[in-house]
Enzyme design. Structure first.
Site, PDB file in Angstrom:
ATOM      1  N   GLU A 217      -6.854  -4.474  -7.864  1.00  0.00           N
ATOM      2  CA  GLU A 217      -6.928  -5.168  -6.586  1.00  0.00           C
ATOM      3  C   GLU A 217      -7.756  -6.447  -6.702  1.00  0.00           C
ATOM      4  OE1 GLU A 217      -5.215  -4.425  -3.734  1.00  0.00           O
ATOM      5  OE2 GLU A 217      -4.231  -3.093  -5.167  1.00  0.00           O
TER       6      GLU A 217
ATOM      7  N   TRP B 265      -5.484  -9.010  -7.972  1.00  0.00           N
ATOM      8  CA  TRP B 265      -4.667  -9.654  -6.942  1.00  0.00           C
ATOM      9  C   TRP B 265      -5.412 -10.839  -6.331  1.00  0.00           C
ATOM     10  CZ3 TRP B 265       0.231  -9.712  -5.368  1.00  0.00           C
ATOM     11  CH2 TRP B 265       1.078  -8.654  -5.747  1.00  0.00           C
TER      12      TRP B 265
ATOM     13  N   TRP C 256      13.263 -18.387  12.833  1.00  0.00           N
ATOM     14  CA  TRP C 256      12.136 -17.788  13.541  1.00  0.00           C
ATOM     15  C   TRP C 256      12.299 -18.002  15.046  1.00  0.00           C
ATOM     16  CZ3 TRP C 256       9.379 -14.922  10.337  1.00  0.00           C
ATOM     17  CH2 TRP C 256       9.241 -15.308   9.001  1.00  0.00           C
TER      18      TRP C 256
ATOM     19  N   ASN D 152      -6.516  -2.790   4.709  1.00  0.00           N
ATOM     20  CA  ASN D 152      -5.432  -3.537   4.069  1.00  0.00           C
ATOM     21  C   ASN D 152      -4.054  -2.954   4.365  1.00  0.00           C
ATOM     22  OD1 ASN D 152      -4.570  -5.685   2.176  1.00  0.00           O
ATOM     23  ND2 ASN D 152      -3.824  -3.933   1.005  1.00  0.00           N
TER      24      ASN D 152
ATOM     25  N   TRP E 289       5.100 -16.690  10.074  1.00  0.00           N
ATOM     26  CA  TRP E 289       3.885 -16.101   9.507  1.00  0.00           C
ATOM     27  C   TRP E 289       2.638 -16.946   9.761  1.00  0.00           C
ATOM     28  CZ3 TRP E 289       1.653 -19.241   5.872  1.00  0.00           C
ATOM     29  CH2 TRP E 289       2.486 -20.154   5.193  1.00  0.00           C
TER      30      TRP E 289
ATOM     31  N   TRP F 189       0.162 -13.190   3.789  1.00  0.00           N
ATOM     32  CA  TRP F 189       1.154 -13.443   4.832  1.00  0.00           C
ATOM     33  C   TRP F 189       2.506 -13.834   4.250  1.00  0.00           C
ATOM     34  CZ3 TRP F 189       1.450 -12.171   9.761  1.00  0.00           C
ATOM     35  CH2 TRP F 189       0.277 -11.720  10.375  1.00  0.00           C
TER      36      TRP F 189
END
Length: 473
Positions: free
Chosen positions: A277, A280, A308, A344, A362, A385
């Site tokens: 993690e 990431w 959208w 998360n 987003w 996002w």
């Protein structure tokens, strides 16, 4: 005696601080400074929750420095102008700082380093916040990575656990008249909405060290299984400490190494998913560096044609305030509003609902998170996002639409998380706390809203919109 300026930014610690150590090796006296220049981060100036954290983190750093005999200079205004003024008044010969990787920060720091050197002043910068610099890791073809797994395989092989240099016991100061107190930076809210943040967090390097110690002694052993369960204390909650540089990834890696020696192979195996993690986090900075347009634009340009919906102000506000009628989504958004943080797993559900069930761009979610998260980080926020929206690197396919009911039943099976943050539902006796609309009488009595959209119908509409976009490209 020679003097150096140490320019603090988001490296608010004294342990394992490369710029601090380099300055002390080369100079006898130190002038530490923090310059508040939020407009230099435009269009991503720090949000309200980040400013709250910064106030308390600077206060903690100031106390650490005072205990070592030196005062933290606090200034406001153009960073280059402030540094030039301090160089003139202090007689310092060099400026040291640790790097930031946002596009605006890179442009500013490049300009400042060049200007200072043209002035005849030495300027030195260091990596204090990432395992691997974004430009130091490449694919076999020489380009940047877009997929996490091969990126992490490469980066993981480069990790070398090491003990960071400890904070000096004493620092010889350079006396310059103080400009501002922390309060003068006006970081705290004018209206006291921060009680939940004060209850939830201890900003500063000491708070970071305590959080890491608690995590290694407790939740880390079950991290692989429990990190997705929002009602449990199964994660480290180190993200805001990492963002403000109160602790470094290298310090965490060394702590894992030290603890693992005594804890055994099973513990070390349990630590690997947590380390991934952190990988990431590095990957997000890698992406931001190589694709600096992505905080405002899709990485995948195909999504520029995605249909959208135009945001409805009332609907968007209902999402922001946790009044969507979808319990686990609303619980996450209320946790965020109260504590400045969100689990998360729930972040993914909240984002999926906005981008796919409400079908809003987003960026509406990214901007809300930016203002309300204490760990608001441009690289992580952007990557998260765009991953959920399907438009980013290594993204979840757009047609992967989380069902918040089944996700809630799986990861919050007894509804403890929902009941904590949605007290109006807690005592109503719903057969399924995650789908209260199926019991209209109880729902009416609770005062909790009906869902903004039908989950099944909005899913089908999202898939149809995705197919329409693909047919255009």
């Amino acid at each position: 005696m020679t003097t150096a300026i140490l320019w603090f930014r988001r490296d608010l610690r004294l342990d394992d601080n490369p710029a601090l150590q380099a300055a002390l090796r080369a100079h006898e006296r130190l002038l530490p400074v923090y310059i508040h220049a939020p407009d230099e981060a435009a269009p991503w100036q720090p949000g309200a929750a980040s400013r709250w954290w910064l106030h308390h983190s600077l206060t903690a750093l100031q106390a650490q420095l005072r205990a070592r005999g030196v005062e933290l200079q606090l200034a406001r205004g153009d960073s280059l102008a402030v540094l030039r003024d301090l160089l003139r008044t202090s007689g310092a010969e060099a400026v040291y700082w640790n790097r930031q990787y946002e596009p605006a920060a890179i442009a500013r720091d490049t300009r400042i380093k060049q200007a200072l050197r043209e002035d005849g002043c030495a300027a030195h910068s260091f990596n204090a916040s990432l395992f691997v610099e974004p430009w130091d890791i490449r694919t076999g073809q020489g380009g940047p990575y877009r997929v996490f797994t091969p990126y992490w395989r490469n980066a993981r092989a480069q990790l070398q656990p090491r003990p960071g240099a400890a904070a000096p016991a004493r620092i010889t100061p350079c006396s310059v008249n103080a400009r501002h107190a922390v309060a003068d930076l006006a970081l705290l809210p004018r209206i006291a909405w921060d009680a939940g943040l004060r209850e939830s967090w201890r900003p500063g390097a000491a708070g970071a060290a305590e959080a890491l110690e608690d995590f290694c002694a407790g939740a880390l052993r079950g991290y692989r299984e429990q990190r997705d369960w929002p009602a449990q204390a199964g994660t480290s909650r180190l993200s805001p400490h990492l963002h403000f540089g109160e602790i470094s990834p290298a310090q965490i890696l060394w702590k894992l190494e030290e603890t693992g020696r005594d804890a055994g192979a099973a513990w070390r195996e349990a630590a690997e998913p947590f380390l991934r993690e952190l990988g990431w986090r590095d990957f997000s900075h890698h992406l931001l560096y190589h694709f600096p347009h992505t905080p405002l634009q899709n990485l995948n340009p195909q999504f520029d044609a995605f249909p959208w919906r135009e945001p409805d102000a009332q609907q968007l506000q209902a999402w922001q305030r946790g009044r969507t009628g979808i319990p686990i989504v609303d619980a996450g958004l209320r946790e965020l509003w109260h504590t400045g943080w969100m689990h998360n797993r729930v972040r993914m559900l909240v984002a999926s609902f906005l981008c796919k069930n409400l079908r809003l761009h987003w960026l509406h979610g990214a901007r809300w998170f930016w203002d309300t998260l204490v760990d608001a980080d441009l690289a992580n926020n952007t990557q998260g996002w765009q991953w959920t929206a399907g438009s980013g690197a290594d993204a979840a396919p757009y047609f992967r639409i989380f069902n918040p009911v089944t996700q809630g039943e799986r990861f919050d099976p007894d509804g403890a998380y929902v009941r904590r943050w949605l007290p109006e539902l807690a005592g109503q006796g719903f057969k399924s706390i995650h789908s209260p609309w199926r019991e209209p009488a109880l729902l009416a009595r609770s005062g909790y809203p009906q869902p903004l959209v039908d989950l099944a119908a909005s899913r089908e509409e999202a898939l149809a919109a995705y197919q329409a976009m693909r047919s255009m490209g």
